[in-house]
Motif scaffolding. Structure first.
Motif, PDB file in Angstrom:
ATOM      1  N   ALA A 381       0.843  -1.209   0.000  1.00  0.00           N
ATOM      2  CA  ALA A 381       0.000   0.000   0.000  1.00  0.00           C
ATOM      3  C   ALA A 381       0.872   1.251   0.000  1.00  0.00           C
ATOM      4  O   ALA A 381       0.598   2.222  -0.719  1.00  0.00           O
ATOM      5  N   ASN A 382       1.953   1.215   0.759  1.00  0.00           N
ATOM      6  CA  ASN A 382       2.888   2.353   0.832  1.00  0.00           C
ATOM      7  C   ASN A 382       3.488   2.636  -0.544  1.00  0.00           C
ATOM      8  O   ASN A 382       3.559   3.781  -0.990  1.00  0.00           O
ATOM      9  N   LEU A 383       3.881   1.554  -1.243  1.00  0.00           N
ATOM     10  CA  LEU A 383       4.486   1.706  -2.574  1.00  0.00           C
ATOM     11  C   LEU A 383       3.495   2.370  -3.536  1.00  0.00           C
ATOM     12  O   LEU A 383       3.826   3.346  -4.216  1.00  0.00           O
ATOM     13  N   VAL A 384       2.281   1.832  -3.575  1.00  0.00           N
ATOM     14  CA  VAL A 384       1.297   2.315  -4.560  1.00  0.00           C
ATOM     15  C   VAL A 384       0.898   3.763  -4.257  1.00  0.00           C
ATOM     16  O   VAL A 384       0.944   4.631  -5.137  1.00  0.00           O
ATOM     17  N   ILE A 385       0.544   4.037  -3.008  1.00  0.00           N
ATOM     18  CA  ILE A 385       0.057   5.382  -2.649  1.00  0.00           C
ATOM     19  C   ILE A 385       1.157   6.425  -2.847  1.00  0.00           C
ATOM     20  O   ILE A 385       0.928   7.491  -3.411  1.00  0.00           O
ATOM     21  N   SER A 386       2.362   6.088  -2.410  1.00  0.00           N
ATOM     22  CA  SER A 386       3.456   7.061  -2.524  1.00  0.00           C
ATOM     23  C   SER A 386       3.826   7.302  -3.978  1.00  0.00           C
ATOM     24  O   SER A 386       4.059   8.432  -4.389  1.00  0.00           O
ATOM     25  N   LYS A 387       3.851   6.224  -4.759  1.00  0.00           N
ATOM     26  CA  LYS A 387       4.263   6.343  -6.165  1.00  0.00           C
ATOM     27  C   LYS A 387       3.227   7.119  -6.982  1.00  0.00           C
ATOM     28  O   LYS A 387       3.572   7.972  -7.792  1.00  0.00           O
ATOM     29  N   VAL A 388       1.946   6.801  -6.748  1.00  0.00           N
ATOM     30  CA  VAL A 388       0.894   7.374  -7.592  1.00  0.00           C
ATOM     31  C   VAL A 388       0.501   8.786  -7.147  1.00  0.00           C
ATOM     32  O   VAL A 388       0.269   9.651  -7.973  1.00  0.00           O
ATOM     33  N   VAL A 389       0.451   9.010  -5.844  1.00  0.00           N
ATOM     34  CA  VAL A 389      -0.071  10.296  -5.359  1.00  0.00           C
ATOM     35  C   VAL A 389       1.010  11.215  -4.796  1.00  0.00           C
ATOM     36  O   VAL A 389       1.157  12.362  -5.238  1.00  0.00           O
ATOM     37  N   MET A 390       1.775  10.708  -3.832  1.00  0.00           N
ATOM     38  CA  MET A 390       2.620  11.609  -3.042  1.00  0.00           C
ATOM     39  C   MET A 390       3.821  12.143  -3.828  1.00  0.00           C
ATOM     40  O   MET A 390       4.127  13.329  -3.761  1.00  0.00           O
ATOM     41  N   ILE A 391       4.509  11.261  -4.549  1.00  0.00           N
ATOM     42  CA  ILE A 391       5.727  11.705  -5.243  1.00  0.00           C
ATOM     43  C   ILE A 391       5.414  12.768  -6.309  1.00  0.00           C
ATOM     44  O   ILE A 391       6.062  13.821  -6.326  1.00  0.00           O
ATOM     45  N   PRO A 392       4.412  12.558  -7.178  1.00  0.00           N
ATOM     46  CA  PRO A 392       4.146  13.609  -8.181  1.00  0.00           C
ATOM     47  C   PRO A 392       3.807  14.962  -7.551  1.00  0.00           C
ATOM     48  O   PRO A 392       4.244  16.003  -8.049  1.00  0.00           O
ATOM     49  N   VAL A 393       3.077  14.944  -6.446  1.00  0.00           N
ATOM     50  CA  VAL A 393       2.689  16.212  -5.807  1.00  0.00           C
ATOM     51  C   VAL A 393       3.902  16.890  -5.191  1.00  0.00           C
ATOM     52  O   VAL A 393       4.189  18.069  -5.447  1.00  0.00           O
ATOM     53  N   PHE A 394       4.664  16.135  -4.378  1.00  0.00           N
ATOM     54  CA  PHE A 394       5.762  16.755  -3.624  1.00  0.00           C
ATOM     55  C   PHE A 394       6.965  17.091  -4.498  1.00  0.00           C
ATOM     56  O   PHE A 394       7.695  18.024  -4.192  1.00  0.00           O
ATOM     57  N   ALA A 395       7.166  16.335  -5.582  1.00  0.00           N
ATOM     58  CA  ALA A 395       8.285  16.669  -6.478  1.00  0.00           C
ATOM     59  C   ALA A 395       8.079  18.062  -7.049  1.00  0.00           C
ATOM     60  O   ALA A 395       9.024  18.825  -7.227  1.00  0.00           O
ATOM     61  N   ARG A 396       6.837  18.431  -7.328  1.00  0.00           N
ATOM     62  CA  ARG A 396       6.547  19.764  -7.870  1.00  0.00           C
ATOM     63  C   ARG A 396       6.606  20.826  -6.774  1.00  0.00           C
ATOM     64  O   ARG A 396       7.097  21.922  -7.015  1.00  0.00           O
ATOM     65  N   LEU A 397       6.123  20.469  -5.593  1.00  0.00           N
ATOM     66  CA  LEU A 397       6.149  21.452  -4.491  1.00  0.00           C
ATOM     67  C   LEU A 397       7.580  21.894  -4.180  1.00  0.00           C
ATOM     68  O   LEU A 397       7.841  23.050  -3.885  1.00  0.00           O
ATOM     69  N   GLY A 398       8.495  20.923  -4.266  1.00  0.00           N
ATOM     70  CA  GLY A 398       9.891  21.219  -3.940  1.00  0.00           C
ATOM     71  C   GLY A 398      10.554  22.163  -4.925  1.00  0.00           C
ATOM     72  O   GLY A 398      11.606  22.727  -4.640  1.00  0.00           O
ATOM     73  N   LEU A 399       9.942  22.335  -6.091  1.00  0.00           N
ATOM     74  CA  LEU A 399      10.541  23.202  -7.110  1.00  0.00           C
ATOM     75  C   LEU A 399      10.047  24.643  -7.010  1.00  0.00           C
ATOM     76  O   LEU A 399      10.422  25.496  -7.797  1.00  0.00           O
ATOM     77  N   ILE A 400       9.201  24.899  -6.012  1.00  0.00           N
ATOM     78  CA  ILE A 400       8.711  26.277  -5.825  1.00  0.00           C
ATOM     79  C   ILE A 400       9.868  27.148  -5.333  1.00  0.00           C
ATOM     80  O   ILE A 400      10.724  26.698  -4.559  1.00  0.00           O
ATOM     81  N   ASP A 401       9.881  28.400  -5.783  1.00  0.00           N
ATOM     82  CA  ASP A 401      10.941  29.344  -5.415  1.00  0.00           C
ATOM     83  C   ASP A 401      11.097  29.418  -3.883  1.00  0.00           C
ATOM     84  O   ASP A 401      10.107  29.476  -3.151  1.00  0.00           O
ATOM     85  N   ALA A 402      12.362  29.438  -3.448  1.00  0.00           N
ATOM     86  CA  ALA A 402      12.654  29.426  -2.003  1.00  0.00           C
ATOM     87  C   ALA A 402      12.020  30.607  -1.276  1.00  0.00           C
ATOM     88  O   ALA A 402      11.655  30.495  -0.103  1.00  0.00           O
ATOM     89  N   ARG A 403      11.875  31.739  -1.973  1.00  0.00           N
ATOM     90  CA  ARG A 403      11.307  32.919  -1.297  1.00  0.00           C
ATOM     91  C   ARG A 403       9.839  32.723  -0.941  1.00  0.00           C
ATOM     92  O   ARG A 403       9.302  33.400  -0.075  1.00  0.00           O
ATOM     93  N   ILE A 404       9.165  31.802  -1.650  1.00  0.00           N
ATOM     94  CA  ILE A 404       7.773  31.508  -1.337  1.00  0.00           C
ATOM     95  C   ILE A 404       7.715  30.321  -0.377  1.00  0.00           C
ATOM     96  O   ILE A 404       6.956  30.312   0.597  1.00  0.00           O
ATOM     97  N   LEU A 405       8.545  29.318  -0.680  1.00  0.00           N
ATOM     98  CA  LEU A 405       8.484  28.055   0.066  1.00  0.00           C
ATOM     99  C   LEU A 405       8.865  28.240   1.534  1.00  0.00           C
ATOM    100  O   LEU A 405       8.171  27.756   2.445  1.00  0.00           O
ATOM    101  N   ILE A 406       9.965  28.954   1.778  1.00  0.00           N
ATOM    102  CA  ILE A 406      10.459  29.072   3.156  1.00  0.00           C
ATOM    103  C   ILE A 406       9.472  29.811   4.062  1.00  0.00           C
ATOM    104  O   ILE A 406       9.168  29.328   5.153  1.00  0.00           O
ATOM    105  N   PRO A 407       8.913  30.948   3.636  1.00  0.00           N
ATOM    106  CA  PRO A 407       7.915  31.585   4.509  1.00  0.00           C
ATOM    107  C   PRO A 407       6.725  30.682   4.837  1.00  0.00           C
ATOM    108  O   PRO A 407       6.175  30.755   5.924  1.00  0.00           O
ATOM    109  N   VAL A 408       6.337  29.799   3.903  1.00  0.00           N
ATOM    110  CA  VAL A 408       5.202  28.908   4.182  1.00  0.00           C
ATOM    111  C   VAL A 408       5.618  27.783   5.132  1.00  0.00           C
ATOM    112  O   VAL A 408       4.854  27.376   6.011  1.00  0.00           O
ATOM    113  N   LEU A 409       6.841  27.292   4.962  1.00  0.00           N
ATOM    114  CA  LEU A 409       7.300  26.183   5.807  1.00  0.00           C
ATOM    115  C   LEU A 409       7.573  26.610   7.249  1.00  0.00           C
ATOM    116  O   LEU A 409       7.408  25.830   8.184  1.00  0.00           O
ATOM    117  N   MET A 410       8.002  27.876   7.412  1.00  0.00           N
ATOM    118  CA  MET A 410       8.405  28.328   8.762  1.00  0.00           C
ATOM    119  C   MET A 410       7.299  28.152   9.809  1.00  0.00           C
ATOM    120  O   MET A 410       7.538  27.537  10.850  1.00  0.00           O
TER     121      MET A 410
END
Lengths: 504, 161
Positions: A381-410
């Motif tokens: 279940a971990n393999l399927v859910i992470s591969k199909v849903v989580m990785i595509p979403v988070f791979a794109r989130l990580g490419l957001i400009d640091a000036r936007i990402l860091i204020p949201v993460l803080m």
């Protein structure tokens, strides 16, 4: 036996159990992936709900969170450079640089496949060697655990990289910070420096998150500020593209690529995780650091470790995930929780009216076999859910400009640290650790020895002092156990060989 | 981008070693000024034994580092290495985190977090008002849903609540 197997299979394949494990994985991966919210917190959150569930779905749900959380921590470490769990900290070393090179899919897929492989191998090890591993874990008294800490300490030579003085300073800082808080034998507060909150000690999660994540955020934020001198407005779609970059078309990493590149590191990490996971104390964090350190010397690509290579992601992720099943062995076999997470599982068993221990396999054979089967189902279940849903979403989130990402993460990190124990002081610890991490990074002092020493320190002191009480001060006590003696030899030989290998 | 020369970096390291030496001496003095440092427990050691060993280890390592660095400095060549200045980001982020933590008491967890996001975005020279408002409010909503509705975390009740 066959009747029990048949009964267990029908129990494991019941829809409510499969729903439980899938829901648990989704929750675990999501919590682990959010900076500041840990998978452990997810288990603690899910525990009260299991009171209303039958035994097997309850365990399926918690096991799903546990397994999902282990990989979720890597998502955050790779995408944002923020370890979602303390055990994901070594994944930052190579995972984050790899993602910054424009290869987040490669990094995330490596972490996922290695995590799944480590998990699967550990599950099989638990199922087939459950009894001997349980007996082995009971043979570890203070002197054996002290010797084990010695072996873990010996792996620190790997981080020296020709900067011995700096590595020793980092190690001593970690050791000293670990002594702040209650004395491990007397439980009397020490080194509070007049601050009552400090007398409770420095929490591992705020310390590791601050040291790795906050310091990295400071560096990224400063680079981002320095790179763009003037203010800008979002006026065209091109501005938006600049903000959220597309992943590189060359960023593809198949299972075959993963296997050919990282099979050694994955096997090494899995072995380390299975062994250390079954013992009380070391846990996922120690296993991940040890596996990363060993891969740093034994990998074919050892010269490039830390620059962003899949091998550096595979070893700690496999080790971390491989501790999941074995960490429950002392609980299942003897009713002794070897880790904080195992303690939560013990609570879940108690809520169900079941006392963990030797009676589990005689009185609840079908339930235990079903739990073993669900462990395997949770991995799938971990393999399927992470591969199909989580990785595509988070791979794109990580490419957001640091000036936007860091204020949201803080704020997520701040509130996440606060939420661990409802202690605002943890946020200050995170800030302090962040500044320390920044200073150490600026002086080119590796953060790994500091964290490893911080984790080992309390265990080293506790087992040494317990050993002193048991032995009455006798020196021969420390070498009278074949396991301890073997571990000392392994530690010495390994550190000498690892040092020599580096020189050649 | 500001350039930090190798010579300057060497000086920073030297200052670090000297500071670490002084701090470790202060720690040892502090440790041995505590009453519990003189009480032996059942294992024959005092509670100060391990902290003293680690502080002494730090003292020896940092002293050695300072001596070696001092000798090295005499023969060192400046090697330029570009590193962005960190003072302002540290003040901005560190100050923002502490102010936001204090804001938990005086305002509210959601509002202080939204304000922190707004402040950091603005400090990061984001000047698009739609983006500033959207991200700040969106993060506040995410925090409300995740921490208060889902996790049920109890935050201090600020005067706004």
């Amino acid at each position: 036996m066959f009747a029990a197997l048949e009964s267990a299979l029908s129990l494991a394949l019941a829809w409510e159990n499969l729903v439980g494990v899938v829901a648990g994985v989704v929750l675990g991966v999501s919590f682990g992936a959010l900076p500041g919210v840990t998978g452990y917190g997810g288990i603690a959150l899910g525990l009260p709900f299991t009171f209303f569930m039958p035994t097997v779905p309850a365990m399926a749900f918690l096991l799903g969170i546990y397994k999902g959380g282990m990989f979720g921590g890597a998502i955050s470490a790779i995408t944002f450079g923020v370890p979602g769990e303390p055990s994901s900290a070594p994944t930052v070393f190579d995972g984050f640089p790899l993602a910054k090179k424009g290869k987040p899919y490669t990094a995330l897929n490596t972490a996922l496949y290695s995590s799944i492989a480590g998990n699967l191998l550990a599950d099989l090890a638990v199922i087939f060697t459950f009894a001997p591993m349980g007996v082995l874990s009971l043979k570890f008294g203070p002197r054996e655990l002290f010797a084990l800490m010695f072996v873990c300490l010996a792996t620190l030579v790997i981080f020296m990289e020709g900067r011995i003085i700096k590595a020793i300073i980092g190690t001593m800082i970690g050791f000293f910070l670990a002594t702040i808080g209650p004395d491990p034998i007397m439980n009397y507060p020490r080194l509070g420096f007049g601050i009552p909150e400090l007398e409770a000690g420095i929490g591992l999660t705020p310390f590791v998150v601050g040291l790795f994540a906050l310091s990295e955020m400071l560096i990224q934020f400063s680079e981002s500020l320095a790179a763009r001198g003037k203010g800008w407005q979002l006026e065209t779609t091109e501005d938006l593209r600049q903000l959220i970059r597309d992943p590189s078309p060359s960023d593809r990493f198949s299972v075959r690529d993963w296997f050919t590149t990282t099979w050694r590191e994955t096997l090494l990490g899995s072995g380390v995780g299975i062994f250390l996971g079954a013992l009380p104390g070391p846990g996922g964090t120690m296993s991940a650091f040890t596996a990363y350190a060993l891969a740093g010397r034994l990998s074919k690509n050892r010269g490039r470790m830390g620059t962003g290579i899949p091998e550096g992601v595979a070893a700690p992720e496999a080790a971390d995930s491989a501790t999941v099943g074995p960490s429950l062995i002392p609980l299942f076999a003897f009713g002794i929780p070897g880790s904080a997470t195992a303690g939560l599982f013990m609570g879940a068993f108690m809520l169900q009216g079941i006392a963990p221990g030797p009676g589990l396999f005689t009185d609840y054979m079908d339930i235990m076999l079903a739990i073993f089967m669900i462990m395997l189902a949770g991995t799938v279940a971990n393999l399927v859910i992470s591969k199909v849903v989580m990785i595509p979403v988070f791979a794109r989130l990580g490419l957001i400009d640091a000036r936007i990402l860091i204020p949201v993460l803080m704020p997520l990190m701040i509130l996440g640290m606060y939420a661990i124990d409802n202690r605002p002081f943890d946020v200050l610890i995170m800030v302090g650790a962040g500044l320390l991490g920044l200073l150490l990074q600026r002086l080119e002092i590796s953060l790994a020895p500091t964290v490893v020493a911080y984790i080992i320190g309390p265990m080293l002191e506790k087992h040494f002092r317990r050993g002193l009480i048991l032995s009455g001060g006798s020196v021969t006590y420390w070498f009278a156990s074949p396991i301890a003696l073997g571990l000392y030899i392994v530690g010495i030989v390994a550190s000498v060989l690892l040092l020599r290998r580096k020189k050649t | 981008m500001r350039v930090e020369s190798g010579k300057k970096k060497g000086r920073t390291e030297y200052v670090f070693y000297i500071s670490a030496t002084l701090i470790s001496i202060a720690l040892i003095v502090y440790l041995w000024s505590q009453p519990w440092a003189y009480t032996k427990t059942g294992d024959g050691l005092s509670m100060a034994a391990f902290p003293t060993v680690f502080a002494a280890g730090l003292l020896i390592a940092s002293m050695t580092g300072a001596i070696l660095k001092g000798r090295q400095e005499e023969h060192s060549q400046p090697s330029p290495k570009e590193e962005p200045p960190l003072l302002w980001p540290v003040i901005l982020l560190g100050g923002g985190v502490i102010a936001s933590t204090l804001g938990l008491w005086y305002f509210d967890a959601v509002i202080s977090s939204s304000l922190l996001v707004f402040f950091l975005l603005f400090a990061g020279r984001v000047r698009d008002w739609r983006l500033l408002a959207g991200i700040s409010v969106g993060t506040g909503l995410l925090i409300y849903v995740l921490f208060i509705l889902v996790l049920g975390v109890y935050f201090p009740r600020g005067w706004l609540r």
